[in-house]
Write a protein that holds these residues in place. Structure first.
Motif, short mmCIF file in Angstrom:
data_model
loop_
_atom_site.label_atom_id
_atom_site.label_comp_id
_atom_site.label_asym_id
_atom_site.label_seq_id
_atom_site.Cartn_x
_atom_site.Cartn_y
_atom_site.Cartn_z
N ALA A 71 0.86 -1.28 -0.10
CA ALA A 71 0.00 0.05 0.06
C ALA A 71 0.94 1.17 -0.07
O ALA A 71 0.68 2.13 -0.53
N ALA A 72 2.09 1.09 0.82
CA ALA A 72 2.77 2.42 0.79
C ALA A 72 3.24 2.56 -0.68
O ALA A 72 3.75 3.77 -1.03
N LEU A 73 3.88 1.59 -1.25
CA LEU A 73 4.49 1.77 -2.45
C LEU A 73 3.58 2.17 -3.45
O LEU A 73 3.97 2.97 -4.44
N LEU A 74 2.44 1.57 -3.52
CA LEU A 74 1.25 2.10 -4.50
C LEU A 74 0.87 3.59 -4.18
O LEU A 74 0.71 4.26 -5.21
N ALA A 75 0.77 4.20 -2.68
CA ALA A 75 0.65 5.62 -2.78
C ALA A 75 1.81 6.45 -3.32
O ALA A 75 1.27 7.42 -3.70
N ASP A 76 2.72 5.97 -3.18
CA ASP A 76 3.89 6.59 -3.85
C ASP A 76 3.71 6.70 -5.46
O ASP A 76 4.56 7.53 -6.16
N LEU A 120 2.88 -3.05 -10.63
CA LEU A 120 2.07 -3.74 -9.70
C LEU A 120 0.55 -3.45 -9.86
O LEU A 120 -0.16 -3.96 -9.01
N TYR A 121 0.28 -2.39 -10.75
CA TYR A 121 -1.28 -2.09 -10.91
C TYR A 121 -1.92 -3.46 -11.47
O TYR A 121 -3.15 -3.54 -11.37
N LEU A 122 -1.08 -4.54 -12.05
CA LEU A 122 -1.79 -5.61 -12.71
C LEU A 122 -1.88 -6.75 -11.76
O LEU A 122 -2.50 -7.72 -11.91
N LEU A 123 -1.54 -6.61 -10.39
CA LEU A 123 -1.58 -7.62 -9.38
C LEU A 123 -3.09 -7.94 -9.26
O LEU A 123 -3.88 -6.90 -9.11
N PRO A 124 -3.49 -9.17 -9.19
CA PRO A 124 -4.82 -9.43 -8.64
C PRO A 124 -5.15 -9.17 -7.53
O PRO A 124 -6.49 -8.79 -7.02
N GLU A 125 -4.42 -8.88 -6.41
CA GLU A 125 -4.42 -8.52 -5.18
C GLU A 125 -5.26 -7.49 -5.05
O GLU A 125 -5.88 -6.90 -3.99
N PHE A 134 -6.28 2.91 -2.35
CA PHE A 134 -5.55 3.14 -3.52
C PHE A 134 -6.21 3.16 -5.05
O PHE A 134 -6.20 4.29 -5.87
N ARG A 135 -7.44 2.41 -5.10
CA ARG A 135 -7.99 2.45 -6.39
C ARG A 135 -8.75 3.66 -6.43
O ARG A 135 -8.87 4.30 -7.62
N GLY A 251 10.12 13.91 -3.76
CA GLY A 251 10.41 14.83 -4.82
C GLY A 251 9.98 14.26 -6.21
O GLY A 251 8.76 14.27 -6.62
N GLN A 252 10.99 14.06 -7.05
CA GLN A 252 10.72 13.75 -8.68
C GLN A 252 10.24 12.41 -8.68
O GLN A 252 9.97 11.99 -9.64
N GLU A 253 10.71 11.32 -7.77
CA GLU A 253 10.61 10.03 -8.10
C GLU A 253 9.02 9.47 -7.72
O GLU A 253 8.60 9.82 -6.35
N ARG A 254 8.33 8.86 -8.43
CA ARG A 254 7.10 8.31 -7.97
C ARG A 254 7.36 6.92 -7.52
O ARG A 254 6.47 6.43 -6.74
N ALA A 255 8.35 6.43 -7.69
CA ALA A 255 8.46 4.73 -7.21
C ALA A 255 9.65 4.88 -6.39
O ALA A 255 10.75 5.62 -6.54
N GLY A 256 9.63 4.09 -5.40
CA GLY A 256 10.95 3.97 -4.52
C GLY A 256 11.42 2.85 -4.25
O GLY A 256 11.49 2.30 -3.22
#
Length: 256
Positions: A71-76, A120-125, A134-135, A251-256
């Motif tokens: 969830a934290a990764l998706l939030a970013d 990760l958007y394609l994860l069935p979970e 998130f959705r 800052g600039q990065e969406r993914a961490g």
């Protein structure tokens, strides 16, 4: 979902292995690598802890479950562009510049993280109720794109004002960089930062063309570059979609 605590946990097993200012950042970096390369289901919290060099019990001082890490990764992936979309509307009244700058920022954000988190958007979970927030946030971002793009269609004036397809295209074009990253692995480095930015600008150009622009307004790229540069350096306070405490600066990065 899980609650993040301030406890530092037990000492780490060895030397620091991952980039990041905090152990929490290191955990997210390790999870991002393992989730995107090895798969979410196949990755255990023990494997994440081992990749960081901390004990599994220490990991739980920062995230109480694997879902909380995801969830934290998706939030970013959605909070920085959401912040940018709202802020750019305060900085310029021109609809075309708004769309172009947002697409530039968002495409760069998706492309410049160490790991391809958009995959990760394609994860069935993610269909499970526990990821409803998130959705909803991703839908909010998509709807902002559509609203801004519809305004730009009317301003450009080359497509019917009630066109319902064209305003959906910028968001889709931006997210196409997720698939493109699979063709360009390994992950971007400092040496490729200029190339990532140039590619993001090209996506922004394509987004405006999809709205009917046969030629760009004078100074469009320059205005967008200023907005992207200014707003990308503004700290974006992330409130994780799992409801946890401990927001991060991004800052600039969406993914961490």
């Amino acid at each position: 979902m899980g609650r993040v605590t301030a406890s530092a946990g037990r000492p780490r097993i060895g030397e620091r292995r991952r980039p990041g200012a905090t152990t929490r950042d290191e955990i997210l970096d390790a999870a991002a690598e393992l989730f995107t390369i090895g798969g979410f289901t196949a990755t255990s919290t023990r494997a994440v802890a081992d990749a960081v060099g901390v004990r599994q019990a220490s990991l739980y001082n920062h995230f109480d479950s694997k879902d909380a890490i995801l969830a934290a990764l998706l939030a970013d992936t959605v909070e920085p562009p959401l912040h940018f979309a709202r802020t750019v509307c305060e900085r310029t009244a021109d609809p075309v510049t708004r769309v172009h700058a947002l697409a530039w920022f968002d495409a760069r954000h998706l492309s410049s993280g160490r790991w391809n988190l958009g995959a990760l958007y394609l994860l069935p979970e993610l269909r499970a109720d526990r990821f409803d927030t998130f959705r909803a946030r991703r839908r909010e971002l998509r709807d902002l794109y559509v609203d801004l793009s519809a305004d730009a269609v009317r301003t450009i004036g080359r497509l019917p004002a009630d066109d319902v397809v064209a305003p959906t295209m910028p968001f889709r074009l931006v997210e196409s960089v997720i698939a493109a990253r699979w063709d360009d692995e390994p992950a971007p480095s400092v040496d490729t930062a200029a190339g990532v930015d140039a590619a993001a600008a090209a996506v922004a150009d394509a987004a405006v063309r999809a709205l009917g622009a046969s030629e760009f307004p004078a100074g469009l790229r320059r205005r967008s570059a200023v907005l992207v540069g200014d707003l990308a350096t503004d700290g974006v306070r992330i409130v994780p979609t799992d409801g946890t405490q401990g927001a991060q600066e991004h800052g600039q990065e969406r993914a961490g």
